[in-house]
Design an enzyme around this catalytic site. Structure first.
Site, PDB file in Angstrom:
ATOM      1  N   PHE A  22     -13.553   0.852  60.195  1.00 51.41           N
ATOM      2  CA  PHE A  22     -12.583   1.863  60.598  1.00 51.41           C
ATOM      3  C   PHE A  22     -11.647   2.217  59.445  1.00 51.41           C
ATOM      4  O   PHE A  22     -11.320   3.383  59.224  1.00 51.41           O
ATOM      5  CB  PHE A  22     -11.786   1.320  61.794  1.00 51.41           C
ATOM      6  N   ARG A  60      -6.973  18.374  48.092  1.00 52.47           N
ATOM      7  CA  ARG A  60      -8.180  19.150  48.405  1.00 52.47           C
ATOM      8  C   ARG A  60      -7.842  20.479  49.078  1.00 52.47           C
ATOM      9  O   ARG A  60      -8.490  21.497  48.837  1.00 52.47           O
ATOM     10  CB  ARG A  60      -9.074  18.302  49.317  1.00 52.47           C
ATOM     11  N   ARG A 110       1.771  27.233  53.247  1.00 54.65           N
ATOM     12  CA  ARG A 110       2.364  25.896  53.175  1.00 54.65           C
ATOM     13  C   ARG A 110       2.139  25.328  51.779  1.00 54.65           C
ATOM     14  O   ARG A 110       1.078  25.533  51.179  1.00 54.65           O
ATOM     15  CB  ARG A 110       1.719  24.962  54.208  1.00 54.65           C
ATOM     16  N   TYR A 153       7.382  12.632  52.694  1.00 56.26           N
ATOM     17  CA  TYR A 153       6.656  13.437  53.675  1.00 56.26           C
ATOM     18  C   TYR A 153       5.352  12.727  54.066  1.00 56.26           C
ATOM     19  O   TYR A 153       5.036  12.588  55.247  1.00 56.26           O
ATOM     20  CB  TYR A 153       6.348  14.830  53.098  1.00 56.26           C
TER      21      TYR A 153
END
Lengths: 372, 485
Positions: free
Chosen positions: B298, B228, B238, B181
């Site tokens: 980034f 978290r 979920r 997933y």
């Protein structure tokens, strides 16, 4: 994780010197587990403990400091490979270290060279690079040996000398191949140094203390992994032997080389101790631990050493213990991974469980005996 | 903007305040977006970017001009896809074909989507999705190919999950499912970005040969988010914590939130954090392959934030009760340290790893495994930035017993050599002096006079001249040889 039978090429007929010791016994067991049809001969000073009842193992009493006796044994057994793990206890007097580690090893080399042995693997020690001041941070085999006046432990000096003797004997004669294994912090079932001391500390309630900040990483090695490293080394030497007269590339060479063998899983020193204590029945929460600063602990250690020396006793905290429990001591084992194909068979946490359960069961048996 | 509570917090934590001020005052973007050259549709895209992404827009906006627009569009396209997937008001038979063909939608000029539920927070992006498509057509074809490929893979992955009734009902089953997933929603983003960086010449092409590294970059961030957000996700019905993990400790997922199961809940979170930590060394390895500063920032900033968040969540029961976040000051400090070089990012990782292991509970089933994993990452950092060189053998340790014996013998011999040398010198001097004196005596030298003279002068020197003055002068007078000469 292959400990299945027929792992890799056959090691041939193997002579395990010191095969009734802690490590030697595990080497015999693992050899039989991986290669049930291989012939094993064990030579030890006394062959009463750690015996394996398998039909393919023969036991021979012998003193390696006696060259004539060693030569006779070798010509009787005629092994393809020799694994030399015999060593006196760390605290033995200096002349014993000289006699067993240095002379004994040379006798074995001589006998092996004379009787056509193909592979000779020596159990050295990771401490051969550890000086009195340095920390061992991710050290590899390029680090120099620390011996003689610079080496505080005479045992270690003699291990280093023996290692050099073994490596110098490589390819003399051309079909005699040698290498050295340097294990770090061996523990496991039957260990008499590391785990029993830690469990004793727990039973005395010393688990309440931590010396230093516990950010120091330390290599501990489960005994079966060390045994595995030895067997891989024998196999690698025999493979090189089969290639003769072709000599392997310098970057692939096993003969004439030393290898660190650890679990490859360094952990913070006190974490290891706490894992041992937890397995030994400890329930003390982390918040209940007293932290002693290094300098303070070192001073206390020194003080205790003097006072108890005057009283003729051994202190429960020494400067050496303070140093060991607060220093970094871990190694880079990439060389063994690349050249021997070494990976630990048993993870550190599983090793701790096995080793401590062994002690706990022993304690139980002893208390039952007392109870009767 | 700053609440009274924040202000109070910052007064008590001046270090964090300092970091905020430092970041605001001194941080210069590596590259700045030039708004004057942008057309209306691109401006609109950037508007959506800042609107939809909280954490990413800042780092995207500072990217190298070569990749600024492609990465921004990549983000918006995936956000669009995600908005379709997330919306439970869209029936499956409608949702699935959109997810599976989202890459083709990028070729449909003017495509928009207005069927999101009114509560979907990013629904406006899809309502005006034509601007994204318009800008997408303008970027280099090579970038288009990469973005489409990832969009296709991710859309299909999401569709598979949407179709999976079991997943919808019970959440993620095994750890393998969990990582699969995370692969679809994050690992693929890592792959897409890496391909864009390499295509743009801003990263080492070798990164493509180690796909597990870019996978770990995405996995690590996603794992941390899932760890978290357990409470928030639970409220939204979920479940992303794999059953394989929590079922070791509790029978029903909702039991994790019961106060009597506090200890067990912490065990579950520790195991989840352990799984996440196995990716940490790969992330550092990946960062070593980036060539350009803005690309480095980034990638590095979110990773540093992730390790800090992980530390905040470790052995912290709050995650089962409320939203846990790192503070703004901490975030600024992390941004400062993560927009420079790999060494500082490694320092950040080591700092938080040590904080994690210092709180590691010895009675947690994964205690030693967590310690091993922290040690593994520390060892990896040590291998790229060694803190010490192999020592030089200053003492010249002997390597063998023979050498030691030889050296001892040589030292012994050297000592005797010195003694012999001294003896020889003394002997030579004695012989020469002796023969000279003898010759002098033969030639008539009066040593007795010289001796008394010496004695007298020596006595004078010591201040007792009175006693020895007379005899010497009489001796001199008496000396026959003297007279003759």
């Amino acid at each position: 994780m292959s400990s299945a039978p027929n792992a890799g090429p056959s090691p041939g007929k193997v002579l395990v010197v010191g095969g009734c010791g802690f490590l030697g016994g595990h080497i015999v067991n693992l050899l039989l587990k991986q290669h049930p049809r291989t012939q094993i001969a064990v030579v030890d000073l006394r062959t009463t403990s750690n015996r394996n009842s398998h039909a393919n193992v023969s036991y021979h009493d012998g003193d390696i400091t006696d060259l004539a006796a060693v030569t006779t044994l070798f010509s009787q057994i005629r092994p393809d490979a020799v694994i030399h793990t015999a060593s006196p206890h760390f605290n033995a007097p200096n002349h014993v270290h000289d006699k067993v580690n240095v002379e004994g090893t040379k006798n074995l080399l001589k006998a092996a060279q004379d009787t056509g042995v193909k592979a000779f693997v020596y159990t050295s020690s990771a401490s051969v690079i550890l000086g009195p001041e340095t920390q061992i941070v991710n050290a590899d085999e390029k680090w120099p040996l620390v011996t003689g006046a610079a080496q505080p432990e005479y045992y270690t000096t003699t291990k280093a000398y023996a290692e050099t003797a073994v490596l110098e004997a490589n390819r003399t004669p051309a079909h005699f191949l040698t290498c050295a294994i340097r294990p770090a912090g061996i523990f496991g079932e039957g260990d008499v140094q590391l785990l029993p001391k830690m469990v004793t500390a727990l039973r005395k309630g010393q688990n309440k203390f931590q010396l230093g900040d516990n950010n120091n990483l330390f290599d501990f090695t489960y005994v079966e992994n060390v045994a595995h490293g030895h067997i891989l080394a024998v196999q690698a030497l025999l493979t090189s032997h089969a290639m003769l007269p072709t000599i392997p590339l310098d970057t692939e060479k096993v003969d004439g080389e030393a290898f660190f063998i650890t679990n490859g899983q360094p952990v913070y020193f006190w974490d290891f101790a706490r894992a041992v204590w937890h397995e030994g029945g400890d329930t003390l929460p982390l918040s209940g631990v007293w932290h002693l600063q290094y300098d303070f602990a070192f001073a206390v250690g020194a003080l205790l050493e003097w006072i108890l020396w005057a009283l003729g006793k051994t202190p429960s905290l020494t400067r050496q213990q303070v140093r060991y429990s607060t220093m970094d001591k871990y190694h880079n084992i990439d060389k063994a991974r690349k050249r021997l194909g070494y990976e630990p068979l048993v993870d550190l946490d599983e090793g701790v469980k096995r080793g401590v359960r062994y002690i706990v069961e022993q304690e139980k048996r002893e208390s039952e005996k007392k109870g009767q | 903007m700053v609440s009274a509570k924040d202000l109070l917090y910052l007064t008590a934590h001046p270090r964090q305040l300092r970091s905020i001020i430092q970041w605001k005052v001194w941080h210069n973007p590596v590259h700045e977006r030039d708004e004057s050259k942008e057309c209306e549709s691109l401006k609109r895209c950037f508007h959506f970017l800042t609107l939809t992404s909280r954490s990413f827009s800042a780092v995207i906006l500072e990217l190298h001009p070569e990749l600024l627009v492609p990465v921004a569009l990549f983000y918006l396209i995936l956000r669009g896809l995600d908005t379709v997937e997330d919306d439970m008001t869209i029936p499956l038979e409608k949702k699935e074909p959109i997810l599976r063909s989202f890459d083709d939608i990028m070729d449909k000029d003017g495509w928009t989507f207005t069927e999101n539920g009114p509560n979907e927070k990013d629904r406006q992006l899809l309502v005006e999705f034509n601007v994204v498509i318009e800008e997408f057509k303008k970027i280099k074809p090579a970038y288009q190919v990469i973005i489409k490929d990832i969009t296709k893979k991710m859309g299909n992955g999401m569709a598979d999950y949407a179709n999976n009734a079991e997943h919808n009902k019970n959440g993620v089953n095994s750890v393998e499912d969990y990582e699969l997933y995370c692969h679809y929603v994050a690992g693929l983003v890592g792959e897409g970005l890496t391909r864009l960086f390499v295509e743009g010449g801003l990263a080492n092409a070798a990164l493509l040969k180690r796909p597990e590294l870019m996978e770990s970059m995405g996995q690590f961030l996603q794992h941390v988010n899932i760890i978290r957000d357990i409470k928030e996700d639970f409220v939204d019905k979920r479940r992303f914590y794999p059953k394989e993990v929590w079922s070791k400790y509790v029978t029903n997922f909702e039991d994790l939130f019961k106060p009597e199961n506090k200890e067990l809940a912490l065990n579950v979170s520790s195991e989840m954090i352990l799984i996440a930590l196995t990716r940490a060394d790969d992330c550092l390895y990946y960062l070593a392959g980036l060539k350009e500063q803005s690309v480095f920032n980034f990638c590095a900033i979110p990773q540093s934030m992730a390790i800090a968040t992980l530390e905040r969540c470790f052995q912290n029961y709050d995650i089962f009760q409320k939203n846990v976040k790192i503070t703004k000051g901490e975030a600024c400090e992390l941004m400062i340290q993560s927009s420079q070089n790999l060494r500082l990012v490694c320092d950040v990782f080591r700092k938080y790893l040590r904080k994690i292991h210092q709180r590691n509970n010895p009675h947690d089933p994964n205690f030693l495994k967590i310690s091993m994993q922290c040690g593994k990452v520390e060892q990896f950092i040590e291998s790229i930035f060694p803190s010490q060189k192999p020592p030089i053998d200053a003492a010249k340790s002997p390597v063998s017993a023979e050498q030691a014996a030889k050296e001892a013998a040589a030292a012994h011999e050297a000592r005797w050599d010195t003694y012999y040398m001294i003896l020889a010198v003394v002997l030579t001097i004695t012989i020469i002096t002796g023969s000279m004196l003898f010759i002098a005596w033969l030639a008539g030298a009066r040593f007795d006079i010289a001796f008394s003279e010496f004695k007298q002068q020596f006595g004078e020197l010591l201040g007792s001249s009175n006693a020895s003055g007379a005899p010497v002068s009489s001796l001199v007078e008496d000396a026959p040889g003297h007279v003759e000469l």
